[in-house]
Design a protein around this motif. Structure first.
Motif, PDB file in Angstrom:
ATOM      1  N   THR A 195       0.617   6.283  -7.000  1.00  0.00           N
ATOM      2  CA  THR A 195      -0.607   7.030  -7.301  1.00  0.00           C
ATOM      3  C   THR A 195      -0.389   8.526  -7.104  1.00  0.00           C
ATOM      4  O   THR A 195      -0.848   9.344  -7.911  1.00  0.00           O
ATOM      5  CB  THR A 195      -1.775   6.518  -6.447  1.00  0.00           C
ATOM      6  N   CYS A 209       0.829  -1.207   0.000  1.00  0.00           N
ATOM      7  CA  CYS A 209       0.000   0.000   0.000  1.00  0.00           C
ATOM      8  C   CYS A 209       0.864   1.258   0.000  1.00  0.00           C
ATOM      9  O   CYS A 209       0.546   2.224  -0.699  1.00  0.00           O
ATOM     10  CB  CYS A 209      -0.956   0.002   1.192  1.00  0.00           C
ATOM     11  N   ALA A 266       2.007   1.574  -3.558  1.00  0.00           N
ATOM     12  CA  ALA A 266       0.897   1.924  -4.455  1.00  0.00           C
ATOM     13  C   ALA A 266       0.464   3.371  -4.256  1.00  0.00           C
ATOM     14  O   ALA A 266       0.179   4.085  -5.221  1.00  0.00           O
ATOM     15  CB  ALA A 266      -0.285   0.975  -4.226  1.00  0.00           C
ATOM     16  N   ILE A 267       0.417   3.814  -3.011  1.00  0.00           N
ATOM     17  CA  ILE A 267       0.027   5.188  -2.715  1.00  0.00           C
ATOM     18  C   ILE A 267       1.061   6.165  -3.273  1.00  0.00           C
ATOM     19  O   ILE A 267       0.716   7.207  -3.830  1.00  0.00           O
ATOM     20  CB  ILE A 267      -0.210   5.362  -1.206  1.00  0.00           C
ATOM     21  N   GLN A 327      -3.876  -0.590  -9.812  1.00  0.00           N
ATOM     22  CA  GLN A 327      -5.312  -0.312  -9.755  1.00  0.00           C
ATOM     23  C   GLN A 327      -6.081  -1.387  -8.995  1.00  0.00           C
ATOM     24  O   GLN A 327      -7.162  -1.125  -8.469  1.00  0.00           O
ATOM     25  CB  GLN A 327      -5.879  -0.154 -11.163  1.00  0.00           C
ATOM     26  N   TYR A 380      -8.607   8.770  -7.473  1.00  0.00           N
ATOM     27  CA  TYR A 380      -8.477   8.517  -6.033  1.00  0.00           C
ATOM     28  C   TYR A 380      -8.406   9.830  -5.279  1.00  0.00           C
ATOM     29  O   TYR A 380      -8.097  10.872  -5.853  1.00  0.00           O
ATOM     30  CB  TYR A 380      -7.223   7.674  -5.761  1.00  0.00           C
ATOM     31  N   CYS A 440      -6.147  -0.071  -0.304  1.00  0.00           N
ATOM     32  CA  CYS A 440      -5.267   0.852   0.404  1.00  0.00           C
ATOM     33  C   CYS A 440      -5.930   2.164   0.801  1.00  0.00           C
ATOM     34  O   CYS A 440      -5.628   2.726   1.861  1.00  0.00           O
ATOM     35  CB  CYS A 440      -4.036   1.155  -0.457  1.00  0.00           C
ATOM     36  N   MET A 474      -5.052  -0.450  -5.008  1.00  0.00           N
ATOM     37  CA  MET A 474      -5.477   0.838  -4.449  1.00  0.00           C
ATOM     38  C   MET A 474      -6.826   0.809  -3.729  1.00  0.00           C
ATOM     39  O   MET A 474      -6.954   1.425  -2.669  1.00  0.00           O
ATOM     40  CB  MET A 474      -5.461   1.926  -5.520  1.00  0.00           C
TER      41      MET A 474
END
Length: 117
Positions: free
Chosen positions: A43, A36, A39-40, A104, A57, A110, A107
């Motif tokens: 993103t 996470c 991924a964050i 994707q 998001y 997360c 997320m």
């Protein structure tokens, strides 16, 4: 370059080469925390660059930074890693998410973990 905070810059740098057997043993919770965080960060970079999928998001500027810092500190503590170790760990996770195209998919799991406003 990741624009949230300097700690996220580790994901934009080339991954530190570590032998697979040197990777720390992680619980499922620790693995998800690392995934996470990666991924964050990815993103957040996408949002900074105007990526449509990333912009779907919530804004990752503040809450994403806080999550990333807390996750990194927790992983450092629990896995007894130094900064280089956690940097390598998160870089590997980010690269795996990127290579597998699974950002994707990760997320939605997360986003609820982000600190509240």
């Amino acid at each position: 370059m990741i624009r949230i905070l300097a700690p996220l810059a580790i994901l934009a740098a080339p991954a530190v080469a570590i032998a697979q057997d040197a990777a720390p043993q992680m619980s499922l919770e620790q693995r998800m925390l690392a995934r996470c965080a990666a991924a964050i960060a990815i993103t957040a970079e996408g949002q900074a660059n105007g990526n449509t999928e990333a912009l779907a998001y919530p804004d990752m500027t503040e809450r994403g930074r806080e999550f990333f810092v807390r996750a990194g500190a927790r992983l450092m503590d629990e896995l007894q890693l130094d900064r280089d170790g956690v940097s390598a760990l998160l870089s590997r996770e980010a690269q795996a998410l990127w290579d597998d195209g699974t950002i994707q998919k990760v997320m939605p799991v997360c986003v609820p973990l982000l600190p509240s406003d």
